[in-house]
Design an enzyme around this catalytic site. Structure first.
Site, short mmCIF file in Angstrom:
data_model
loop_
_atom_site.label_atom_id
_atom_site.label_comp_id
_atom_site.label_asym_id
_atom_site.label_seq_id
_atom_site.Cartn_x
_atom_site.Cartn_y
_atom_site.Cartn_z
N GLU A 35 0.99 -27.80 -43.92
CA GLU A 35 2.35 -27.81 -43.40
C GLU A 35 2.87 -29.22 -43.10
O GLU A 35 3.30 -29.53 -42.00
CB GLU A 35 2.44 -26.90 -42.16
N ASN A 47 -1.34 -27.15 -48.43
CA ASN A 47 -0.94 -25.78 -48.10
C ASN A 47 0.35 -25.80 -47.29
O ASN A 47 0.51 -26.63 -46.39
CB ASN A 47 -2.06 -25.12 -47.28
N HIS A 57 4.21 -16.02 -46.19
CA HIS A 57 4.66 -15.26 -45.02
C HIS A 57 6.10 -14.81 -45.27
O HIS A 57 7.03 -15.61 -45.21
CB HIS A 57 4.60 -16.12 -43.76
N GLU A 103 -1.81 -17.01 -47.48
CA GLU A 103 -1.63 -16.40 -46.15
C GLU A 103 -0.62 -15.25 -46.21
O GLU A 103 0.26 -15.13 -45.35
CB GLU A 103 -1.16 -17.45 -45.13
N ASP A 128 1.56 -12.11 -45.83
CA ASP A 128 1.89 -10.94 -45.03
C ASP A 128 3.40 -10.72 -45.14
O ASP A 128 4.14 -11.64 -45.50
CB ASP A 128 1.43 -11.03 -43.57
#
Length: 361
Positions: A169, A210, A246, A275, A277
């Site tokens: 990030e 990432n 996400h 990651e 979801d």
């Protein structure tokens, strides 16, 4: 058009990280008669046949205390990522005093179950120990501290980590670099340094940058693309780009994800969904669950359509332990299984995609 079949991308280096036990599609009962192993139809097993590893982030407290959680984490997935136990505040809460206990437990769990491990994360602006964030360090001191941390952690897990999220990030949504302690004190060169130090400590691990909100083609993903082009030109040892994934059903799914991922593919870089979801406004209902399934489906299809996409990781697999309700007010139910471990439509969507990619009806 979906890519029909991908070659399995384990390779010698990844295979060396695996325990002698692997996921077998055929087992034998005590009478010597063969029976179909239910693991052969899990997401992890189907993913291996389709050329991608299907993984999950793991909550270590749940792993220790919840037997159904532990069983599902062991059987359903072919790779694991630590949710928190490899982050700096956990592994070095006091300067010079390391605590690898929980992280080692996860690595041992993965090896016992024939899984690979994604290391998360060596460098982030968040979840840093208090001694670091409150310390009055010069730029040279901070650089030495960062180098030591990356070197010590990568060396501790040397030979046991498949992929590292080296830098996590680093960008704002507008494509500028995030205003972090690292950028302010060390300048933008800290990113290249982090990769060089990680590679020196564990030359065989795959090294990733990432980030979130880089699923489609936008200012942030383009800035990251421009950065990795420069890093490659400078011979920085970066192997891949992690796209977090996400999502929320309140926003359009990133249908240009394959187009975006292929940009990195063309550079010779690996990609991964790291990651995934898809959260929904609560309470959940069947319509929202179908929209959620579409979000997961779009992410996985983007990976399957990208030649060098190696893995697809969900950020937790059950709503019982999701991070979402505590972070996004009024939202939740973001995972593949509900709180009672019942699969949702999203689970079926992923399974159907993998069956199709493997060339099965």
């Amino acid at each position: 058009m979906r890519k029909p079949i991908k070659a399995v991308l384990v390779g010698a280096a990844a295979a060396a990280l695996l325990a002698p036990c692997t996921i077998n599609a055929f087992a034998h009962d005590d009478r010597g008669r063969g029976h179909q192993d239910t693991r052969a139809t899990t997401l992890g097993a189907l993913g291996l046949r389709s050329g991608v590893r299907i993984g999950t982030a793991v909550d270590m407290a749940a792993l220790a205390d919840d037997a159904p959680y532990r069983a599902k984490a062991a059987s359903e997935f072919s790779s694991v990522t630590p949710e928190n136990v490899m982050k700096w505040e956990v592994v070095e809460p006091n300067r010079g005093q390391y605590d690898w206990k929980e992280a080692d437990k996860l690595v041992d769990f993965a090896r016992a179950n024939g899984q690979l491990v994604r290391g998360h994360t060596l460098l982030w602006h968040n979840q840093l120990p208090a001694w670091l964030t409150t310390g009055d360090f010069t730029a040279d001191e901070l650089r030495a501290i960062l180098r030591k941390h990356i070197t010590d952690e990568a060396r501790h897990f040397k030979g046991r980590i498949w992929q590292w999220d080296v830098v996590n990030e680093a960008f704002n949504d507008d494509g500028t670099l995030r205003d972090s302690i690292w950028l302010r004190k060390l300048g933008p060169g800290y990113i290249a340094d982090a990769f060089r130090w990680a590679h020196a400590a564990d030359p065989k691990a795959k090294l990733y940058i990432n980030d979130y909100n880089i699923e489609g083609v936008n200012a942030k993903s383009t800035a990251l693309y421009d950065l990795v082009v420069k890093l490659r030109e400078q011979h920085v040892p970066i192997d891949g780009v992690g796209i977090q994934g996400h999502l929320s059903v309140q926003y359009n799914a990133p249908h240009d994800i394959a187009e975006n991922m292929k940009r990195f593919d063309a550079l010779g870089l690996e990609t991964a969904i790291t990651e995934a979801d898809v959260r929904v406004p609560m309470p959940s209902d069947s319509t929202k669950q179908e929209a959620q399934a579409e979000g997961y489906d779009v992410l996985l299809r983007g990976c399957l359509l990208t030649r060098k996409c190696t893995d697809f990781t969900v950020w937790g697999f059950t709503d019982k332990y999701s991070w979402v309700p505590d972070t996004f007010e009024g939202e939740g139910a973001a995972n593949l299984f509900d709180e009672d471990y019942r699969p949702k439509p999203a689970y079926s969507a992923l399974r159907d995609d993998l069956l199709l990619a493997a060339g099965r009806d």
